[in-house]
Design a protein around this motif. Sequence first.
Motif, PDB file in Angstrom:
ATOM      1  N   TYR A  26       0.772  -1.240   0.000  1.00 46.97           N
ATOM      2  CA  TYR A  26       0.000   0.000   0.000  1.00 46.97           C
ATOM      3  C   TYR A  26       0.808   1.298   0.000  1.00 46.97           C
ATOM      4  CZ  TYR A  26      -3.564  -3.389   1.130  1.00 46.97           C
ATOM      5  OH  TYR A  26      -4.389  -4.473   1.101  1.00 46.97           O
ATOM      6  N   ALA A  27       2.121   1.240   0.117  1.00 45.30           N
ATOM      7  CA  ALA A  27       2.903   2.475   0.114  1.00 45.30           C
ATOM      8  C   ALA A  27       2.886   3.101  -1.283  1.00 45.30           C
ATOM      9  CB  ALA A  27       4.347   2.192   0.535  1.00 45.30           C
ATOM     10  N   PRO A  28       2.905   4.429  -1.352  1.00 40.17           N
ATOM     11  CA  PRO A  28       3.001   5.085  -2.666  1.00 40.17           C
ATOM     12  C   PRO A  28       4.263   4.615  -3.398  1.00 40.17           C
ATOM     13  CG  PRO A  28       2.522   6.692  -0.950  1.00 40.17           C
ATOM     14  CD  PRO A  28       2.819   5.395  -0.263  1.00 40.17           C
ATOM     15  N   ILE A  29       4.208   4.630  -4.708  1.00 44.43           N
ATOM     16  CA  ILE A  29       5.298   4.096  -5.529  1.00 44.43           C
ATOM     17  C   ILE A  29       6.660   4.696  -5.178  1.00 44.43           C
ATOM     18  CG2 ILE A  29       6.210   4.003  -7.896  1.00 44.43           C
ATOM     19  CD1 ILE A  29       3.353   3.535  -8.828  1.00 44.43           C
ATOM     20  N   ASN A  30       6.742   5.981  -4.959  1.00 44.02           N
ATOM     21  CA  ASN A  30       8.024   6.621  -4.683  1.00 44.02           C
ATOM     22  C   ASN A  30       8.297   6.807  -3.199  1.00 44.02           C
ATOM     23  OD1 ASN A  30       8.745   6.830  -7.389  1.00 44.02           O
ATOM     24  ND2 ASN A  30       7.547   8.687  -7.634  1.00 44.02           N
ATOM     25  N   GLU A  67      10.215   4.634   2.282  1.00 43.07           N
ATOM     26  CA  GLU A  67      10.159   3.472   3.170  1.00 43.07           C
ATOM     27  C   GLU A  67      10.056   2.164   2.389  1.00 43.07           C
ATOM     28  OE1 GLU A  67       7.438   5.810   3.672  1.00 43.07           O
ATOM     29  OE2 GLU A  67       8.668   7.046   4.976  1.00 43.07           O
ATOM     30  N   SER A  68       9.472   2.212   1.201  1.00 41.38           N
ATOM     31  CA  SER A  68       9.271   0.974   0.440  1.00 41.38           C
ATOM     32  C   SER A  68      10.367   0.724  -0.597  1.00 41.38           C
ATOM     33  CB  SER A  68       7.907   0.986  -0.256  1.00 41.38           C
ATOM     34  OG  SER A  68       7.855   2.006  -1.219  1.00 41.38           O
ATOM     35  N   LEU A  69      11.295   1.643  -0.741  1.00 43.14           N
ATOM     36  CA  LEU A  69      12.365   1.452  -1.712  1.00 43.14           C
ATOM     37  C   LEU A  69      13.376   0.420  -1.220  1.00 43.14           C
ATOM     38  CD1 LEU A  69      13.100   5.120  -2.842  1.00 43.14           C
ATOM     39  CD2 LEU A  69      11.739   3.388  -4.013  1.00 43.14           C
TER      40      LEU A  69
END
Length: 87
Positions: free
Chosen positions: A53-57, A60-62
């Motif tokens: 659910y994190a935004p693409i950019n 935290e999800s990179l």
Amino acid sequence: MNENVKINNLYGAAFLITKGVELTDVEKINDRKVNFIFKSATRVAEMMQLYNYAPINSTESLVDARSLITAIKTLKERLYSVIQVKP
């Protein structure tokens, strides 16, 4: 919550490994499916929330691409060894 948690998503599992979550086992469900078993259900829940659910950019999800590819290759090796070895 420090119990183990099972997921069957290869790329989600690779994301978790890249984020430092410990893979404890790979469990064969049937000829076409396996569960990847991870320690720390709380951490897995947090990381899977980011993964899904994190935004693409979102920073935290990179993850590092090379680390992610290595994790995918490692999981595939474990997956194929489980499918061939376990009855």
